[in-house]
Design an enzyme around this catalytic site. Structure first.
Site, mmCIF file in Angstrom:
data_model
loop_
_atom_site.group_PDB
_atom_site.id
_atom_site.type_symbol
_atom_site.label_atom_id
_atom_site.label_comp_id
_atom_site.label_asym_id
_atom_site.label_seq_id
_atom_site.Cartn_x
_atom_site.Cartn_y
_atom_site.Cartn_z
ATOM 1 N N GLU A 180 10.779 16.166 14.981
ATOM 2 C CA GLU A 180 11.004 16.041 13.542
ATOM 3 C C GLU A 180 10.083 17.022 12.806
ATOM 4 O O GLU A 180 8.873 16.988 12.977
ATOM 5 C CB GLU A 180 10.704 14.612 13.104
ATOM 6 C CG GLU A 180 11.057 14.379 11.653
ATOM 7 C CD GLU A 180 10.894 12.935 11.235
ATOM 8 O OE1 GLU A 180 9.853 12.332 11.571
ATOM 9 O OE2 GLU A 180 11.801 12.417 10.563
ATOM 10 N N LYS A 190 0.856 -1.183 0.000
ATOM 11 C CA LYS A 190 0.000 0.000 0.000
ATOM 12 C C LYS A 190 0.894 1.235 0.000
ATOM 13 O O LYS A 190 1.510 1.582 1.007
ATOM 14 C CB LYS A 190 -0.923 0.063 1.219
ATOM 15 C CG LYS A 190 -2.003 1.123 0.981
ATOM 16 C CD LYS A 190 -2.602 1.707 2.234
ATOM 17 C CE LYS A 190 -1.794 2.798 2.869
ATOM 18 N NZ LYS A 190 -1.604 4.021 2.049
ATOM 19 N N GLU A 219 10.653 1.619 10.279
ATOM 20 C CA GLU A 219 11.612 2.708 10.079
ATOM 21 C C GLU A 219 10.825 3.993 10.257
ATOM 22 O O GLU A 219 9.959 4.315 9.441
ATOM 23 C CB GLU A 219 12.267 2.607 8.698
ATOM 24 C CG GLU A 219 13.533 3.433 8.613
ATOM 25 C CD GLU A 219 13.404 4.625 7.711
ATOM 26 O OE1 GLU A 219 13.370 5.765 8.234
ATOM 27 O OE2 GLU A 219 13.319 4.436 6.483
ATOM 28 N N CYS A 249 13.725 10.919 6.301
ATOM 29 C CA CYS A 249 13.779 10.473 7.709
ATOM 30 C C CYS A 249 15.182 10.662 8.261
ATOM 31 O O CYS A 249 15.360 10.968 9.424
ATOM 32 C CB CYS A 249 13.432 8.990 7.845
ATOM 33 S SG CYS A 249 12.314 8.381 6.630
#
Ligand code: ADP
Length: 501
Positions: free
Chosen positions: A384, A175, A250, A284
């Site tokens: 982040e 997906k 992750e 990331c």
């Protein structure tokens, strides 16, 4: 855009069962880019059933490792053949500069190439035991693997998980992110052309809260590979826990670039800039914290500021240094963090706003932004942001540099810039990060293990390490003691062996 607006299930194209579709935008101008099918729970069920059936289909289960490798290698070849087309679609879909998109397609091909070579090298081993036994292990596929991927490197991250999963003989349901589903559909098309049997790779385009959630809680899924936010990662883990299914996660990062006073200045400058501004900071493993020696701070930051101001911003297809951000939501989020940084007392050196250029007004652009005088506890140093925003912190000695670098809840990667080999390795040994770069950033390719410490996730992708997640070990122990058989036949009493658990 004239692309398939259907789901790829069981080797054929079909509309979603409800007939629903959704549209994606080109973030460079906010215009509609494509219409794709919207998978709901029942479409995911059909895709998982197709993947499950393909597991025992002799066209896949009996294909033999060398041929499995050849199919993967053909996928790599077709990705390269269609590189320009795929790169343009990727650039339009997620906004990234065309050259970065071209690199994405090359890396995607490399994943298939690398793991194609592994398919016939998944050896078990023999284990010597005391007594008369033959003991060996088999590496078997784990079954149906689910792959849920984000929008920042749509094809690369998909291939990073799908290629090793297929090399090990699993079947896949993918997906892609709802913002960037286009290249995933083309991968489906390519896999079929390369000779991958029907049902081995299935692609369902849809949203996280229904299609994604169903995939992660489906009882016939045997492993989940997820790349995305910590919040969603937590939900994925909870869903997997219900079925006792392993996950590879992750998640985010807040990675430091530590620049010591003796660093090779121009390389460090270039490295620090690329680390935070590549893909407009939407990576990331972006280096979003500069941790610089106070002795070097003034000169380094001055040069960095000059450099940041020189960067070209524009639509991905024009090959700028920075493309747009992915979505309205992300655009707002980055601006919100810039506001937070100012309120917290950090000094905005450059950027911090939507570019004035009227040509860019329709797109989701942001200027490259530098915040100086950031302290470790500020939110812009801890959280982040996922945009082109660098937090600059200073240190006086190595201990302090290390404390700042490790003082966040993430631990994905870290960069060190110095000519001093002892200091470099002293830091490398103590940094809490899954990858450490020395005088480099983003180095290492498909071959190097990648994954996080702390809230950046767990499990390692890339390299041979990734295969651990896509195989399960079966131990086979055979009693080959002929003498014992003879003695039993003769009615001699046998000593009962103990149980080791
Ligand atoms: P972002 O907030 O940056 O979009 P997410 O972590 O939410 O990042 O998204 C990454 C991927 O996870 C996307 O493919 C998204 O559709 C999917 N996703 C989002 N929510 C869920 C969920 N509850 N269960 C499974 N997948 C999800």
């Amino acid at each position: 855009m004239d692309l398939r607006n259907q789901l790829f299930i069981g080797g054929s194209w079909r509309p979603s069962s409800s007939g629903e579709t959704f549209t994606t935008i080109n973030p460079a101008d906010r215009e509609t880019l494509a219409t794709v099918a919207r998978a709901r729970e029942q479409d995911v069920d059909v895709a998982v059933a197709a993947a499950r059936a393909a597991l025992s289909d002799p066209r896949w289960s009996q294909i033999g490792p060398p041929e499995r490798g050849r199919v993967l290698n053909r996928i790599a070849g077709l990705l390269r053949e269609r590189k320009e087309e795929l790169a343009r679609i990727e650039s339009l879909d997620c906004g990234k500069p065309l050259n970065q998109a071209r690199n994405d397609i090359e890396v995607s091909a490399r994943y298939f190439e690398f793991y194609s070579g592994v398919a016939d090298k998944l050896y078990g081993k023999t284990i010597p035991l005391a007594g008369q036994y033959l003991n060996y292990t088999l590496l078997e596929p784990i079954g149906v693997t689910a792959h849920i991927t984000p929008w920042n490197f749509p094809l690369q991250i998909a291939c990073r998980g799908i290629a090793p999963a297929l090399a090990a003989g699993n079947t896949v349901v993918h997906k892609p992110a709802e913002q960037t589903p286009l290249t995933a559909l083309l991968l489906g098309e390519i896999s079929l052309e390369a000779g991958l049997p029907a049902g081995v790779l299935n692609v369902v385009t849809g949203f996280g809260n229904d299609a994604g959630a169903r995939l992660t809680s489906h009882p016939h899924v045997n492993h989940i590979t997820f790349t995305g936010s910590v919040e969603t990662g937590r939900l994925v883990m909870k869903a997997a826990a219900e079925n006792i299914v392993p996950v590879t996660l992750e998640l985010g990062g807040k990675s430091p670039n530590i620049v010591l006073a003796d660093a090779e200045f121009p390389s460090a400058l270039k490295g620090v800039s690329t680390a935070v501004f590549a893909n407009a900071g939407q990576i990331c493993s972006a280096g979003t914290r500069l941790v610089v020696d106070s002795k070097l701070h003034k000169d380094f930051v001055q040069q960095l500021q000059k450099h940041a101001r020189s960067l070209r911003i524009g639509p991905g297809l024009e090959n700028p240094d920075l493309g747009p951000l992915i979505s309205e939501e992300q655009h707002q989020r980055v601006q919100e963090y810039i506001k937070i940084g100012k309120q917290e007392g950090a000094r905005l050196l450059t950027g911090g706003k939507v570019p004035d250029d009227p040509r860019l007004r329709q797109g989701l652009f942001m200027e490259p932004t530098l915040f100086d005088e950031v302290t470790p506890q500020m939110r812009i140093a801890q959280e982040e942001i996922f945009g082109p925003v660098l937090a600059i912190l200073t240190f006086r000695d190595l201990e302090e540099a290390l404390e700042i670098a490790n003082g966040v809840s993430y631990g994905l990667v870290a960069g060190i810039w110095t000519r001093d080999i002892k200091k470099a390795h002293w830091l490398a040994a103590r940094l809490q990060a899954g990858q450490v770069f020395i005088n480099e950033y983003f180095a290492g390719g498909v071959e190097t293990p990648f994954g996080g410490y702390k809230k950046s996730g767990f499990g390692r992708e890339k390299g041979l390490e990734a295969l651990v997640h896509y195989t399960q070990v079966k131990n086979v122990c055979v009693n080959i003691d002929l003498q014992a058989d003879l003695e039993t036949q003769q009615g001699k009493p046998q000593t009962q062996s103990g149980v080791t658990l």
